[in-house]
Design an enzyme around this catalytic site. Structure first.
Site, short mmCIF file in Angstrom:
data_model
loop_
_atom_site.label_atom_id
_atom_site.label_comp_id
_atom_site.label_asym_id
_atom_site.label_seq_id
_atom_site.Cartn_x
_atom_site.Cartn_y
_atom_site.Cartn_z
N GLY A 13 3.64 -2.02 -2.93
CA GLY A 13 4.95 -2.37 -2.37
C GLY A 13 6.07 -1.45 -2.76
CB SER A 14 6.37 2.02 -4.05
OG SER A 14 5.77 2.84 -3.08
CG ASN A 15 6.75 2.99 1.39
OD1 ASN A 15 7.57 3.84 1.73
ND2 ASN A 15 5.53 3.30 0.95
CG MET A 91 -3.69 -0.88 3.31
SD MET A 91 -2.99 0.61 4.09
CE MET A 91 -4.33 1.74 3.77
NE ARG A 92 -5.57 -8.11 7.18
CZ ARG A 92 -6.79 -8.57 6.93
NH1 ARG A 92 -7.58 -8.91 7.92
NH2 ARG A 92 -7.22 -8.71 5.69
CB VAL A 94 -1.15 -4.46 14.49
CG1 VAL A 94 -0.37 -5.22 15.53
CG2 VAL A 94 -0.46 -4.54 13.14
CG HIS A 110 -0.66 7.46 7.84
ND1 HIS A 110 -1.59 6.55 7.37
CD2 HIS A 110 -1.29 8.66 7.85
CE1 HIS A 110 -2.73 7.18 7.13
NE2 HIS A 110 -2.58 8.45 7.42
C1 GAR Z 1 1.93 4.21 1.43
O1 GAR Z 1 1.63 5.52 1.01
C2 GAR Z 1 1.79 4.08 2.94
O2 GAR Z 1 2.21 5.22 3.62
C3 GAR Z 1 0.30 3.87 3.07
O3 GAR Z 1 0.01 2.96 2.05
C4 GAR Z 1 0.85 3.24 0.92
C5 GAR Z 1 1.44 1.95 0.43
O4 GAR Z 1 2.17 2.17 -0.75
N1 GAR Z 1 -0.05 3.37 4.37
C6 GAR Z 1 -1.15 3.75 5.02
O5 GAR Z 1 -2.01 4.47 4.53
C7 GAR Z 1 -1.29 3.20 6.42
N2 GAR Z 1 -2.45 3.69 7.04
P1 GAR Z 1 3.18 1.06 -1.28
O6 GAR Z 1 2.42 -0.28 -1.29
O7 GAR Z 1 3.53 1.49 -2.67
O8 GAR Z 1 4.36 1.04 -0.36
#
Ligand code: GAR
Length: 187
Positions: A13-15, A91-92, A94, A110
């Site tokens: 969840g850093s984003n 990571m699923r 839609v 991504h």
């Molecule tokens: C992020 O790097 C995001 O871009 C990636 O998962 C990570 C989640 O990090 N998403 C994908 O790979 C989508 N295919 P976070 O939980 O720290 O935000």
């Protein structure tokens, strides 16, 4: 009025955190009304609780079909007046059900320059391939895996021999680029 967004996440969840911080700092004009996860044990739930954003945890396995799972999610979003869905490490795939409920209103981030390296572990894929430059993409979501029209991209150099530093550089760019891209489209 600020557009109401839901952030969907499955992991650290850093984003999610970066988007919340950007809103608090008035760098992103949005109201983060709910965080939705398909992984009740994910660290993002703790982050949401800490900053006082409602966390809704679903267990997709407990629904008979993916459609039933997504319908339950949609009902929760509609109750809260959510207008946009922001995928942040969700990571699923839609399905049509969610896409039709939020047409052109679902975006994803991504960690690669799509269409290179879609799917899981995009950073690992890029390093394994030996590319010198990778990056970050923000795009609208369609039924494919990390496909859909591109909204924004930014390149990041691979730091040779240092996976951790490369990952950190990519995450830093993600945290900036998502806010910029959302400000561009959330109208
Ligand atoms: C992020 O790097 C995001 O871009 C990636 O998962 C990570 C989640 O990090 N998403 C994908 O790979 C989508 N295919 P976070 O939980 O720290 O935000």
């Amino acid at each position: 009025m600020a557009p109401k967004i839901a952030v969907f996440a499955s992991g650290s969840g850093s984003n999610f955190q970066a988007l919340h911080n950007a809103i608090e700092a008035q760098k992103l004009n949005a109201e983060l009304v709910v965080m939705v996860t398909d992984k009740p044990e994910a660290f993002v739930v703790e982050r949401a609780n800490k900053v006082g954003v409602e966390a809704l945890a679903f267990s997709p396995k407990t629904y008979d079909t993916k459609a039933a799972y997504e319908q339950a999610v949609i009902a929760a979003l509609q109750q809260r007046g959510v207008e946009w869905i922001v995928l942040a490490g969700y990571m699923r795939l839609v399905s049509e059900v969610l896409l039709q409920a939020y047409p052109n209103r679902i975006v994803n981030i991504h960690p690669s320059l799509l269409p290179s390296f879609p799917g899981k572990d995009a950073i690992g894929q890029a390093i394994a391939h030996g590319v010198k430059v990778t990056g970050v993409t923000v795009h609208y979501v369609d039924e494919g895996m990390d496909t859909g029209p591109i909204i924004a991209q930014r390149a990041v150099n691979i730091i040779e021999g240092d996976v951790e530093a490369t990952e950190a550089a990519i995450h830093r760019v993600e945290h900036e680029l998502y806010t910029e891209a959302l400000n561009q489209i959330l109208k």
